[in-house]
Design an enzyme around this catalytic site. Structure first.
Site, short mmCIF file in Angstrom:
data_model
loop_
_atom_site.label_atom_id
_atom_site.label_comp_id
_atom_site.label_asym_id
_atom_site.label_seq_id
_atom_site.Cartn_x
_atom_site.Cartn_y
_atom_site.Cartn_z
N ARG A 183 0.04 4.51 0.85
CA ARG A 183 -0.68 4.62 2.12
C ARG A 183 -0.19 5.85 2.88
O ARG A 183 0.90 6.35 2.61
CB ARG A 183 -0.49 3.33 2.93
CG ARG A 183 -1.28 2.16 2.33
CD ARG A 183 -1.16 0.91 3.16
NE ARG A 183 -2.14 -0.10 2.78
CZ ARG A 183 -1.99 -0.98 1.80
NH1 ARG A 183 -0.87 -0.98 1.09
NH2 ARG A 183 -2.94 -1.85 1.51
N GLU B 43 -4.02 2.55 -6.57
CA GLU B 43 -5.01 2.00 -5.64
C GLU B 43 -5.00 2.78 -4.34
O GLU B 43 -4.00 3.41 -3.99
CB GLU B 43 -4.67 0.54 -5.31
CG GLU B 43 -4.64 -0.40 -6.49
CD GLU B 43 -4.28 -1.82 -6.09
OE1 GLU B 43 -4.51 -2.72 -6.89
OE2 GLU B 43 -3.76 -2.02 -4.97
N HIS C 70 0.10 1.43 -4.58
CA HIS C 70 -0.93 1.62 -3.56
C HIS C 70 -0.31 2.46 -2.43
O HIS C 70 0.19 1.92 -1.46
CB HIS C 70 -1.40 0.27 -3.04
CG HIS C 70 -2.58 0.34 -2.11
ND1 HIS C 70 -3.54 -0.64 -2.05
CD2 HIS C 70 -2.96 1.28 -1.21
CE1 HIS C 70 -4.45 -0.32 -1.15
NE2 HIS C 70 -4.11 0.85 -0.62
N HIS D 96 -4.80 -10.18 -5.49
CA HIS D 96 -4.39 -10.50 -4.13
C HIS D 96 -3.98 -11.96 -4.03
O HIS D 96 -4.78 -12.87 -4.27
CB HIS D 96 -5.46 -10.20 -3.08
CG HIS D 96 -4.87 -9.78 -1.76
ND1 HIS D 96 -4.49 -8.49 -1.49
CD2 HIS D 96 -4.54 -10.49 -0.67
CE1 HIS D 96 -3.98 -8.41 -0.28
NE2 HIS D 96 -3.98 -9.63 0.24
N ARG E 71 16.41 0.97 3.98
CA ARG E 71 17.64 1.76 4.08
C ARG E 71 17.39 3.12 3.46
O ARG E 71 16.56 3.27 2.56
CB ARG E 71 18.79 1.08 3.33
CG ARG E 71 19.19 -0.28 3.88
CD ARG E 71 19.97 -0.13 5.20
NE ARG E 71 20.49 -1.41 5.64
CZ ARG E 71 19.83 -2.28 6.40
NH1 ARG E 71 18.58 -2.00 6.78
NH2 ARG E 71 20.38 -3.41 6.77
N GLY F 275 1.70 -8.32 -6.98
CA GLY F 275 2.90 -7.75 -6.39
C GLY F 275 3.72 -8.75 -5.61
O GLY F 275 4.80 -9.15 -6.03
#
Length: 247
Positions: free
Chosen positions: A45, A75, A43, A197, A18, A220
């Site tokens: 992107r 990252e 991280h 991860h 939103r 995360g």
């Protein structure tokens, strides 16, 4: 004590559904840090599908002003765009990840032999700025000597295969053994060791037992998923307990 760095990407992804300012990343970060997280990870992107460039500096300022003893980890794939952001933000740690821009998430480590000439000057560049450098690595001892030779301070072992084996104990044991072999090699090389991860409360304790030289985990998705049930602060405490911290 093993440090827990809370990755805020999933929080940013939820916010970006939103055109509204919530959930507020700084508010969530404060809750995590107040509950004992050692730092925050982002991280960014290129498409800004979760973390935006502006988030990086807002979070940096919050950490510096309110939590100067906590760490900031950025990252990403070290192209010039990302490097410029890192050099401006000056985090405590930069984690170099071999991501393609279209990847949904990180899914492999560096091929150190093939990418040595690409990585070496970048590691040197960041270390000259006083930034600790961690390189994303496959769960294997292969190439860790190269990571050491080019000046990396740490490697972050990719724990995706281990996390994905949650419903197969035999496979999980094999994946954990791979991580243990890689961790042993990192220790021999005097490389700091991070991991990340698909780590969960359930699989963290076996990981900690198998990797006694583990310095930090970055988590995360599972942490934010658990926070829907337990809240951010209690979830951070649950993950800290899984790391062996008697909080």
């Amino acid at each position: 004590m093993i440090n827990l760095s809370v990755n805020l990407n999933a929080v940013a992804l939820l916010r970006n559904r939103r055109n509204l300012p919530w959930p507020d990343l700084c508010d969530i970060g404060r809750l995590a840090l107040g509950a004992g997280a050692a730092g925050l990870t982002v991280h960014p992107r290129p498409d800004e599908r979760h973390i935006r460039k502006s988030d990086i500096f807002i979070l940096r300022d919050m950490l510096r002003q309110e939590y100067p003893d906590k760490e900031y980890n950025i990252e990403g794939f070290p192209d010039e765009r990302w490097l410029a952001i890192v050099e401006e933000a000056m985090p405590d740690q930069a984690t170099l990840v071999p991501d393609d821009p279209d990847q949904a998430t990180s899914d492999h480590g560096w091929d150190f032999a093939a990418q040595r000439d690409f990585l070496a000057p970048i590691v040197e560049r960041l270390k000259k700025r006083g930034i600790r450098v961690s390189l994303f690595a496959n769960p294997s001892p292969e190439g860790l000597d190269i990571a050491k030779e080019i000046g990396a301070d740490r490697v972050e072992l990719y724990t995706g295969p281990y996390g994905a084996s949650f419903n197969d104990r035999e496979r999980q044991a094999k994946e954990l053994q791979k991580l243990a072999f890689a961790a042993q090699r990192a220790q021999e090389l005097r490389l700091g060791l991070n991991a990340g991860h698909d780590l969960t409360v359930q699989n963290l304790t076996p990981l900690v037992m198998a990797l006694p030289n583990l310095d930090e985990v970055s988590i995360g998705h599972a942490l934010i998923a658990d926070a829907l049930k337990f809240g951010i602060a209690e979830t951070v405490r649950r993950f800290r307990r899984a790391l062996g911290d008697p909080c």
